[in-house]
Motif scaffolding. Structure first.
Motif, PDB file in Angstrom:
ATOM      1  N   MET A   1     -19.699 -28.260  -1.745  1.00  0.00           N
ATOM      2  CA  MET A   1     -20.373 -28.716  -0.084  1.00  0.00           C
ATOM      3  C   MET A   1     -20.516 -26.609  -0.317  1.00  0.00           C
ATOM      4  O   MET A   1     -19.529 -25.817  -0.540  1.00  0.00           O
ATOM      5  CB  MET A   1     -19.312 -28.623   0.709  1.00  0.00           C
ATOM      6  CG  MET A   1     -19.530 -30.448   1.398  1.00  0.00           C
ATOM      7  SD  MET A   1     -18.249 -30.833   2.003  1.00  0.00           S
ATOM      8  CE  MET A   1     -17.885 -32.236   1.031  1.00  0.00           C
ATOM      9  N   ASP A  13     -21.562 -31.861   7.093  1.00  0.00           N
ATOM     10  CA  ASP A  13     -21.085 -31.665   5.863  1.00  0.00           C
ATOM     11  C   ASP A  13     -20.058 -32.980   5.249  1.00  0.00           C
ATOM     12  O   ASP A  13     -19.392 -33.628   4.391  1.00  0.00           O
ATOM     13  CB  ASP A  13     -19.874 -30.831   5.767  1.00  0.00           C
ATOM     14  CG  ASP A  13     -20.033 -29.314   5.347  1.00  0.00           C
ATOM     15  OD1 ASP A  13     -21.510 -28.862   5.126  1.00  0.00           O
ATOM     16  OD2 ASP A  13     -19.758 -28.194   5.908  1.00  0.00           O
ATOM     17  N   GLU A  16     -22.944 -35.441   4.328  1.00  0.00           N
ATOM     18  CA  GLU A  16     -22.880 -35.189   2.670  1.00  0.00           C
ATOM     19  C   GLU A  16     -21.866 -35.316   1.512  1.00  0.00           C
ATOM     20  O   GLU A  16     -21.639 -36.381   0.797  1.00  0.00           O
ATOM     21  CB  GLU A  16     -22.456 -33.433   2.424  1.00  0.00           C
ATOM     22  CG  GLU A  16     -22.622 -33.231   0.692  1.00  0.00           C
ATOM     23  CD  GLU A  16     -22.436 -31.662   1.157  1.00  0.00           C
ATOM     24  OE1 GLU A  16     -23.157 -31.495  -0.246  1.00  0.00           O
ATOM     25  OE2 GLU A  16     -22.472 -30.556   1.497  1.00  0.00           O
ATOM     26  N   PRO A  26     -26.359 -35.815  -2.912  1.00  0.00           N
ATOM     27  CA  PRO A  26     -27.317 -35.111  -3.009  1.00  0.00           C
ATOM     28  C   PRO A  26     -27.805 -33.847  -3.463  1.00  0.00           C
ATOM     29  O   PRO A  26     -26.931 -33.684  -4.284  1.00  0.00           O
ATOM     30  CB  PRO A  26     -26.979 -34.416  -0.650  1.00  0.00           C
ATOM     31  CG  PRO A  26     -26.507 -35.198  -0.803  1.00  0.00           C
ATOM     32  CD  PRO A  26     -24.906 -35.558  -1.829  1.00  0.00           C
ATOM     33  N   ALA A  29     -28.247 -30.123   0.749  1.00  0.00           N
ATOM     34  CA  ALA A  29     -27.970 -30.162   2.178  1.00  0.00           C
ATOM     35  C   ALA A  29     -27.348 -29.233   2.588  1.00  0.00           C
ATOM     36  O   ALA A  29     -26.996 -28.276   2.675  1.00  0.00           O
ATOM     37  CB  ALA A  29     -26.741 -32.035   2.106  1.00  0.00           C
ATOM     38  N   ILE A  46     -31.020 -33.243   4.577  1.00  0.00           N
ATOM     39  CA  ILE A  46     -30.188 -34.038   3.053  1.00  0.00           C
ATOM     40  C   ILE A  46     -31.182 -34.468   2.112  1.00  0.00           C
ATOM     41  O   ILE A  46     -31.769 -35.265   2.701  1.00  0.00           O
ATOM     42  CB  ILE A  46     -28.633 -35.343   3.216  1.00  0.00           C
ATOM     43  CG1 ILE A  46     -27.856 -34.049   4.176  1.00  0.00           C
ATOM     44  CG2 ILE A  46     -28.357 -35.354   2.261  1.00  0.00           C
ATOM     45  CD1 ILE A  46     -27.033 -35.264   4.794  1.00  0.00           C
TER      46      ILE A  46
END
Length: 154
Positions: A1, A13, A16, A26, A29, A46
């Motif tokens: 992230m 976040d 995700e 993903p 993102a 995303i």
């Protein structure tokens, strides 16, 4: 992230992270301010692909995107607040026309994952109603409202 300083980044976040937990990692993102139109708004995109997200290549050969937009309400075409949409990706990386996802704009991340999973495997998203917990959503909403106040002044 990726650590981001935009007000909606914590929500993107969290989505995700929920996708990763569901083994739908993903490819990308992003949280950003979309300012290429008359009225700036917040956007999260995303990207899911067969290569990184394990989605069926026969149904989505180039992948799909899930898009979260938060509009200020100053654009006559959009109500104030968040909305989720999705689209298939084309071979060149562009996307087809965005379609609504049947979820609230602040859907709980695991519920968004469930809606996207049914979309991926059946071609139609299952409607979800469960919103993101108030204690998580409230600080993000407050940050977005502060952003909107400065965006409207500009």
């Amino acid at each position: 992230m990726t650590v981001r300083s935009l007000p909606h980044a914590p929500y993107i976040d969290a989505v995700e992270a929920a996708l990763i937990e569901a083994s739908m990692t993903p490819e990308q993102a992003d949280a950003f301010v979309e300012d290429s139109y008359d009225v700036a708004y917040l956007r999260g995109v995303i990207t899911l692909t067969p290569e990184t997200s394990d989605i069926p290549a026969d149904r989505y050969p180039h992948g799909l995107i899930a898009v979260w937009d938060w509009h200020t309400g100053t654009d006559e075409d959009y109500d104030r607040g968040p909305v989720w949409q999705w689209a298939r990706l084309n071979e060149d990386g562009s996307n087809r026309e965005l379609e609504a996802l049947p979820v609230p704009g602040w859907v709980a991340p695991p519920m968004l994952v469930a809606a996207v999973a049914t979309l991926i495997h059946t071609g139609a998203a299952t409607p979800m109603k469960t919103e993101w917990h108030d204690h998580l959503r409230a600080p993000v909403e407050a940050a977005i409202e502060a952003w909107a106040a400065t965006a409207e002044e500009a």
